[in-house]
Design an enzyme around this catalytic site. Structure first.
Site, PDB file in Angstrom:
ATOM      1  N   LYS A  27       0.838  -1.196   0.000  1.00  0.00           N
ATOM      2  CA  LYS A  27       0.000   0.000   0.000  1.00  0.00           C
ATOM      3  C   LYS A  27       0.876   1.251   0.000  1.00  0.00           C
ATOM      4  O   LYS A  27       2.066   1.199   0.309  1.00  0.00           O
ATOM      5  CB  LYS A  27      -0.916   0.005   1.224  1.00  0.00           C
ATOM      6  CG  LYS A  27      -0.178   0.106   2.555  1.00  0.00           C
ATOM      7  CD  LYS A  27      -1.138   0.104   3.727  1.00  0.00           C
ATOM      8  CE  LYS A  27      -0.389   0.226   5.054  1.00  0.00           C
ATOM      9  NZ  LYS A  27      -1.326   0.297   6.197  1.00  0.00           N
ATOM     10  N   ARG A  70     -11.094   0.523  14.799  1.00  0.00           N
ATOM     11  CA  ARG A  70     -10.939   1.238  13.540  1.00  0.00           C
ATOM     12  C   ARG A  70     -11.859   0.555  12.548  1.00  0.00           C
ATOM     13  O   ARG A  70     -13.067   0.485  12.773  1.00  0.00           O
ATOM     14  CB  ARG A  70      -9.457   1.209  13.128  1.00  0.00           C
ATOM     15  CG  ARG A  70      -8.999   2.371  12.292  1.00  0.00           C
ATOM     16  CD  ARG A  70      -7.488   2.382  12.125  1.00  0.00           C
ATOM     17  NE  ARG A  70      -6.978   1.169  11.498  1.00  0.00           N
ATOM     18  CZ  ARG A  70      -5.693   0.961  11.230  1.00  0.00           C
ATOM     19  NH1 ARG A  70      -4.790   1.863  11.561  1.00  0.00           N
ATOM     20  NH2 ARG A  70      -5.306  -0.159  10.642  1.00  0.00           N
ATOM     21  N   MET A 111      10.473  24.594   1.568  1.00  0.00           N
ATOM     22  CA  MET A 111       9.705  23.736   0.664  1.00  0.00           C
ATOM     23  C   MET A 111      10.603  22.890  -0.231  1.00  0.00           C
ATOM     24  O   MET A 111      10.316  21.707  -0.469  1.00  0.00           O
ATOM     25  CB  MET A 111       8.759  24.571  -0.193  1.00  0.00           C
ATOM     26  CG  MET A 111       7.896  23.722  -1.122  1.00  0.00           C
ATOM     27  SD  MET A 111       6.724  24.684  -2.104  1.00  0.00           S
ATOM     28  CE  MET A 111       5.532  25.137  -0.857  1.00  0.00           C
ATOM     29  N   TYR A 164      14.530  30.560   6.870  1.00  0.00           N
ATOM     30  CA  TYR A 164      13.418  31.384   7.354  1.00  0.00           C
ATOM     31  C   TYR A 164      13.436  31.539   8.868  1.00  0.00           C
ATOM     32  O   TYR A 164      13.620  30.568   9.603  1.00  0.00           O
ATOM     33  CB  TYR A 164      12.084  30.767   6.934  1.00  0.00           C
ATOM     34  CG  TYR A 164      11.826  30.786   5.446  1.00  0.00           C
ATOM     35  CD1 TYR A 164      11.818  31.979   4.743  1.00  0.00           C
ATOM     36  CD2 TYR A 164      11.579  29.608   4.751  1.00  0.00           C
ATOM     37  CE1 TYR A 164      11.576  32.002   3.378  1.00  0.00           C
ATOM     38  CE2 TYR A 164      11.331  29.615   3.390  1.00  0.00           C
ATOM     39  CZ  TYR A 164      11.337  30.819   2.705  1.00  0.00           C
ATOM     40  OH  TYR A 164      11.097  30.850   1.355  1.00  0.00           O
TER      41      TYR A 164
END
Length: 389
Positions: free
Chosen positions: A44, A142, A325, A277
């Site tokens: 998966k 779940r 990013m 940043y």
């Protein structure tokens, strides 16, 4: 799904090298631990970020006899790539591609009556029985059918559909909540509940091909949970499901993914220079800075700002300042490796590089997330596609 040529012909900004030889060896090690139970290779989420199609092929070549996916779309993509054999998918919503799954001979998981109704309608439309597995909620809370009246109804109606030739009940299964926490009381409780729910179904005539509850940690540490089939996900990729259980080497496993990038810039900077940043990192003195051209758009956790380890020029460095990013910076401490030098974020660790577990510890998460989140901008380069010799 990602499938990349074995070796690129041009330099890459970054690459996730996937060692299929290590994956095959891991599958064999897990088969040995399963001691007679079949092995499902869980692929998966693009094989936990490793590339579903090549990893599925390698796992089958190493003796896995089932494949597992979360979604029907993942399962159908495997069929479209030519992968045959037993294949289970378990995460469904109303209106899903039930008929396509039935026609592709995919086992589908049912946790409630709505799903049974949709798959029987699909079987009628397809003109062939659906292969279904009934999932029991033994305590995870779940997906899965609750014990008691809900389980009784699902089992009873599935048997009626089987008598009508609409379904074949191929499996009974569940999933652990805390198998990665040794000694957790829920483990024994879930095993007991699973045995009870299986017994109820079988007493009423269900004859499953497989009964299964063991995930990776249970495969490694709970032989009493193996039943007919074990589902190996993260362990197949050479990542320990829990540091408390042991390292990959403790279980004879080797990490499959090595993530690296080419330094895009090396430059001198004076003391007191802010980096990235927010200037959360300021150089303590005159130094050199290296620019690593991957960032959170590539799956590098922003939570690794100031903590993520990277091997550059044979030395461990740490992310300096915030992960942006597309890039982050490491303080090279005055060293001047050439531009283009490999910055290895993680790998098996036997060449001195950090591991996915090191990144997980640095970010306060689990190694599953570290490998799975690596984005599609990072090419997967699959190596050792064929057996040596």
């Amino acid at each position: 799904m990602t499938e990349t040529a074995a070796e690129p012909t041009a330099a890459l900004r970054a690459r996730a090298e996937i060692d299929l030889g290590a994956l095959r060896a891991n599958v064999r090690a897990l088969r040995a631990r399963a001691k007679g139970a079949a092995v499902m290779a869980v692929v998966k989420s693009d094989a936990y970020g490793h590339g579903a199609v090549p990893c599925a092929r390698a796992a089958l070549a190493a003796g896995a006899t089932w494949l597992g996916t979360a979604t029907a779309e993942e399962a159908l993509a495997l069929r479209a790539a030519g992968l045959s054999g037993r294949l289970l998918c378990w995460l469904w919503v109303p209106g899903g591609p039930w008929r396509e799954a039935v026609e592709a001979d995919i086992d589908v998981s049912l946790s409630g009556m709505w799903a049974l109704r949709e798959v029987t309608a699909a079987a009628r439309a397809a003109g062939r029985p659906a292969r279904v597995q009934l999932k029991a909620d033994t305590g995870l809370g779940r997906n899965g059918c609750q014990p008691g009246a809900d389980w009784a109804e699902l089992v009873g109606e599935a048997l009626r559909a089987e008598a009508e030739g609409l379904v074949r009940i191929t499996g009974l299964w569940s999933h652990f909540a805390c198998a990665d926490e040794p000694g957790h009381p829920s483990i024994a409780a879930q095993l007991t509940r699973f045995r009870e729910m299986v017994a109820y179904a079988e007493e009423r005539g269900v004859r499953p091909e497989v009964r299964h509850i063991a995930n990776s940690p249970a495969t490694l540490t709970l032989p009493e949970s193996h039943f007919d089939l074990v589902r190996t996900g993260i362990a197949m990729y050479g990542v320990s499901p829990s540091p408390e259980l042991g390292t990959p080497a403790d279980f004879g496993l080797r990490p499959v993914m090595t993530l690296s990038a080419s330094l895009a810039l090396v430059k001198h900077a004076p003391g007191g220079h802010g980096v990235s940043y927010g200037h959360h990192y300021v150089t303590p003195g005159e130094t050199t800075l290296g620019l690593v051209p991957v960032g959170y758009a590539d799956g590098i956790p922003r939570h690794a700002s100031g903590t993520g380890p990277v091997l550059v020029g044979g030395k461990w460095r740490t992310v300096a300042g915030r992960v942006a990013m597309d890039q982050f910076v490491v303080d090279l401490g005055g060293d001047e490796p050439p531009v283009g030098t490999d910055a290895v974020l993680f790998g098996p660790g036997d060449r001195g590089e950090p591991t996915a577990e090191d990144w997980a510890q640095a970010c306060g998460t689990i190694a599953y997330e570290i490998v799975t989140r690596i984005g599609t901008r990072v090419p997967r380069v699959h190596v050792n596609e064929r057996e040596a010799g």
